[in-house]
Design a protein around this motif. Structure first.
Motif, PDB file in Angstrom:
ATOM      1  N   LEU A   1      55.228  30.640  45.829  1.00 54.91           N
ATOM      2  CA  LEU A   1      55.295  28.740  45.155  1.00 54.91           C
ATOM      3  C   LEU A   1      53.933  28.767  45.873  1.00 54.91           C
ATOM      4  CD1 LEU A   1      58.866  28.192  46.215  1.00 54.91           C
ATOM      5  CD2 LEU A   1      58.148  28.265  44.412  1.00 54.91           C
ATOM      6  N   ILE A   2      53.732  29.207  47.249  1.00 54.36           N
ATOM      7  CA  ILE A   2      52.274  28.814  47.520  1.00 54.36           C
ATOM      8  C   ILE A   2      50.982  28.579  46.837  1.00 54.36           C
ATOM      9  CG2 ILE A   2      50.804  28.319  49.621  1.00 54.36           C
ATOM     10  CD1 ILE A   2      53.534  28.251  52.049  1.00 54.36           C
ATOM     11  N   ALA A   3      51.063  29.768  46.440  1.00 57.77           N
ATOM     12  CA  ALA A   3      50.126  30.422  46.061  1.00 57.77           C
ATOM     13  C   ALA A   3      49.822  30.002  44.536  1.00 57.77           C
ATOM     14  CB  ALA A   3      49.964  32.187  46.061  1.00 57.77           C
ATOM     15  N   SER A   4      51.045  29.892  43.804  1.00 54.09           N
ATOM     16  CA  SER A   4      50.729  29.293  42.554  1.00 54.09           C
ATOM     17  C   SER A   4      50.180  27.529  42.991  1.00 54.09           C
ATOM     18  CB  SER A   4      52.177  29.356  41.935  1.00 54.09           C
ATOM     19  OG  SER A   4      53.064  28.175  42.683  1.00 54.09           O
ATOM     20  N   GLY A   5      50.495  27.142  44.190  1.00 53.14           N
ATOM     21  CA  GLY A   5      50.533  25.664  44.642  1.00 53.14           C
ATOM     22  C   GLY A   5      51.828  24.879  43.682  1.00 53.14           C
ATOM     23  N   THR A   6      52.760  25.605  43.581  1.00 52.54           N
ATOM     24  CA  THR A   6      54.148  24.876  43.765  1.00 52.54           C
ATOM     25  C   THR A   6      54.468  23.604  44.529  1.00 52.54           C
ATOM     26  OG1 THR A   6      54.696  26.139  42.207  1.00 52.54           O
ATOM     27  CG2 THR A   6      56.356  24.757  42.876  1.00 52.54           C
ATOM     28  N   ILE A   7      53.892  23.622  45.941  1.00 54.50           N
ATOM     29  CA  ILE A   7      54.233  23.184  47.008  1.00 54.50           C
ATOM     30  C   ILE A   7      52.887  23.830  48.363  1.00 54.50           C
ATOM     31  CG2 ILE A   7      56.798  23.149  46.740  1.00 54.50           C
ATOM     32  CD1 ILE A   7      57.777  25.024  48.469  1.00 54.50           C
ATOM     33  N   ASP A   8      53.382  22.682  49.182  1.00 50.24           N
ATOM     34  CA  ASP A   8      51.902  23.836  50.328  1.00 50.24           C
ATOM     35  C   ASP A   8      52.900  23.720  51.418  1.00 50.24           C
ATOM     36  OD1 ASP A   8      52.980  20.877  51.363  1.00 50.24           O
ATOM     37  OD2 ASP A   8      51.020  19.900  50.683  1.00 50.24           O
ATOM     38  N   TRP A   9      52.294  24.281  52.966  1.00 47.48           N
ATOM     39  CA  TRP A   9      53.124  24.477  53.458  1.00 47.48           C
ATOM     40  C   TRP A   9      53.652  23.810  54.521  1.00 47.48           C
ATOM     41  CZ3 TRP A   9      54.117  29.756  54.949  1.00 47.48           C
ATOM     42  CH2 TRP A   9      53.052  30.807  54.527  1.00 47.48           C
ATOM     43  N   PRO A  10      53.077  22.413  54.683  1.00 50.53           N
ATOM     44  CA  PRO A  10      53.713  21.826  54.998  1.00 50.53           C
ATOM     45  C   PRO A  10      55.472  20.876  54.685  1.00 50.53           C
ATOM     46  CG  PRO A  10      51.813  20.598  55.483  1.00 50.53           C
ATOM     47  CD  PRO A  10      52.057  22.070  54.434  1.00 50.53           C
ATOM     48  N   ARG A  11      56.053  21.316  53.346  1.00 51.18           N
ATOM     49  CA  ARG A  11      56.951  21.014  52.308  1.00 51.18           C
ATOM     50  C   ARG A  11      57.940  22.415  52.605  1.00 51.18           C
ATOM     51  NH1 ARG A  11      60.708  19.185  51.530  1.00 51.18           N
ATOM     52  NH2 ARG A  11      61.918  19.442  49.427  1.00 51.18           N
ATOM     53  N   LEU A  12      57.028  23.501  52.111  1.00 49.75           N
ATOM     54  CA  LEU A  12      58.418  25.025  52.388  1.00 49.75           C
ATOM     55  C   LEU A  12      58.735  25.029  54.073  1.00 49.75           C
ATOM     56  CD1 LEU A  12      58.774  27.274  51.223  1.00 49.75           C
ATOM     57  CD2 LEU A  12      56.788  28.295  53.157  1.00 49.75           C
ATOM     58  N   ILE A  13      57.681  24.659  55.002  1.00 50.49           N
ATOM     59  CA  ILE A  13      58.219  24.507  56.263  1.00 50.49           C
ATOM     60  C   ILE A  13      59.430  23.347  56.375  1.00 50.49           C
ATOM     61  CG2 ILE A  13      57.810  24.023  59.065  1.00 50.49           C
ATOM     62  CD1 ILE A  13      55.327  25.495  57.815  1.00 50.49           C
ATOM     63  N   ALA A  14      58.979  22.799  56.069  1.00 50.52           N
ATOM     64  CA  ALA A  14      60.211  21.148  56.013  1.00 50.52           C
ATOM     65  C   ALA A  14      61.608  21.621  55.579  1.00 50.52           C
ATOM     66  CB  ALA A  14      60.434  20.338  55.090  1.00 50.52           C
ATOM     67  N   MET A  15      61.338  22.269  54.025  1.00 43.38           N
ATOM     68  CA  MET A  15      62.312  23.179  53.382  1.00 43.38           C
ATOM     69  C   MET A  15      63.789  23.477  53.777  1.00 43.38           C
ATOM     70  SD  MET A  15      60.389  23.362  49.897  1.00 43.38           S
ATOM     71  CE  MET A  15      61.584  23.663  48.505  1.00 43.38           C
ATOM     72  N   MET A  16      62.195  25.091  54.867  1.00 41.03           N
ATOM     73  CA  MET A  16      62.939  25.898  56.011  1.00 41.03           C
ATOM     74  C   MET A  16      63.574  25.847  57.017  1.00 41.03           C
ATOM     75  SD  MET A  16      61.007  29.449  54.694  1.00 41.03           S
ATOM     76  CE  MET A  16      61.768  30.138  55.114  1.00 41.03           C
ATOM     77  N   THR A  17      62.975  24.093  57.629  1.00 39.96           N
ATOM     78  CA  THR A  17      63.244  23.238  58.729  1.00 39.96           C
ATOM     79  C   THR A  17      64.145  22.652  58.782  1.00 39.96           C
ATOM     80  OG1 THR A  17      61.382  22.841  59.093  1.00 39.96           O
ATOM     81  CG2 THR A  17      62.148  25.168  60.260  1.00 39.96           C
ATOM     82  N   ILE A  18      63.339  21.764  59.119  1.00 41.10           N
ATOM     83  CA  ILE A  18      64.010  20.728  58.894  1.00 41.10           C
ATOM     84  C   ILE A  18      65.386  19.854  58.026  1.00 41.10           C
ATOM     85  CG2 ILE A  18      63.806  18.169  58.873  1.00 41.10           C
ATOM     86  CD1 ILE A  18      60.327  18.847  59.684  1.00 41.10           C
ATOM     87  N   GLU A  19      64.544  19.977  56.226  1.00 41.52           N
ATOM     88  CA  GLU A  19      65.849  19.797  55.764  1.00 41.52           C
ATOM     89  C   GLU A  19      67.090  20.041  56.035  1.00 41.52           C
ATOM     90  OE1 GLU A  19      64.466  20.032  52.302  1.00 41.52           O
ATOM     91  OE2 GLU A  19      62.587  18.209  52.492  1.00 41.52           O
ATOM     92  N   PRO A  20      67.279  21.472  56.236  1.00 38.46           N
ATOM     93  CA  PRO A  20      68.807  22.492  56.903  1.00 38.46           C
ATOM     94  C   PRO A  20      69.462  21.775  58.071  1.00 38.46           C
ATOM     95  CG  PRO A  20      67.081  23.429  55.585  1.00 38.46           C
ATOM     96  CD  PRO A  20      66.630  23.485  55.598  1.00 38.46           C
ATOM     97  N   ALA A  21      68.485  21.598  58.858  1.00 32.10           N
ATOM     98  CA  ALA A  21      69.329  21.262  60.122  1.00 32.10           C
ATOM     99  C   ALA A  21      69.993  19.958  59.785  1.00 32.10           C
ATOM    100  CB  ALA A  21      68.210  20.938  61.287  1.00 32.10           C
ATOM    101  N   LYS A  22      68.963  18.457  59.568  1.00 32.01           N
ATOM    102  CA  LYS A  22      69.981  17.936  59.064  1.00 32.01           C
ATOM    103  C   LYS A  22      71.407  17.763  57.976  1.00 32.01           C
ATOM    104  CE  LYS A  22      65.358  14.748  59.081  1.00 32.01           C
ATOM    105  NZ  LYS A  22      64.582  13.968  58.110  1.00 32.01           N
ATOM    106  N   LEU A  23      71.195  18.817  57.037  1.00 35.49           N
ATOM    107  CA  LEU A  23      71.971  18.710  56.064  1.00 35.49           C
ATOM    108  C   LEU A  23      73.705  19.354  57.056  1.00 35.49           C
ATOM    109  CD1 LEU A  23      73.473  18.729  53.145  1.00 35.49           C
ATOM    110  CD2 LEU A  23      72.656  21.150  53.004  1.00 35.49           C
TER     111      LEU A  23
END
Length: 95
Positions: A1-23
């Motif tokens: 996802l990052i190599a293709s430019g679909t998302i950047d590192w900050p977004r990927l990190i949030a998707m794998m850390t902050i967001e699941p913890a909140k959910l």
């Protein structure tokens, strides 16, 4: 996802850390903060390697990516402030 430019590192990190913890309503997870659980994964975004199910710690062997070359790898994992995996140290032992 990052190599293709679909998302950047900050977004990927949030998707794998902050967001699941909140959910899941886990206030000590998903962030680095005083009083947090100190769970950290250090990633080498340029390391190239090939996925090999024989090296998995899991007993499961079903992986559609077996044999696929990929870029980016977790090199160190810290859980509860304790280092649980360190590929950097293991690689240095071989040199």
């Amino acid at each position: 996802l990052i190599a293709s430019g679909t998302i950047d590192w900050p977004r990927l990190i949030a998707m794998m850390t902050i967001e699941p913890a909140k959910l899941l309503d886990l206030p000590t997870k998903g962030k680095l903060a005083v009083g947090g659980d100190a769970d950290v994964t250090i990633i080498d975004p340029k390391q190239r390697w090939t996925i090999d199910i024989e090296l998995f710690q899991s007993k499961s062997r079903n992986c559609p990516y077996h044999g696929r070359p990929v870029t980016g790898r977790a090199v160190t994992t810290i859980v509860g402030g304790q280092m649980k995996m360190n590929r950097v140290k293991d690689r240095l032992k071989k040199i």
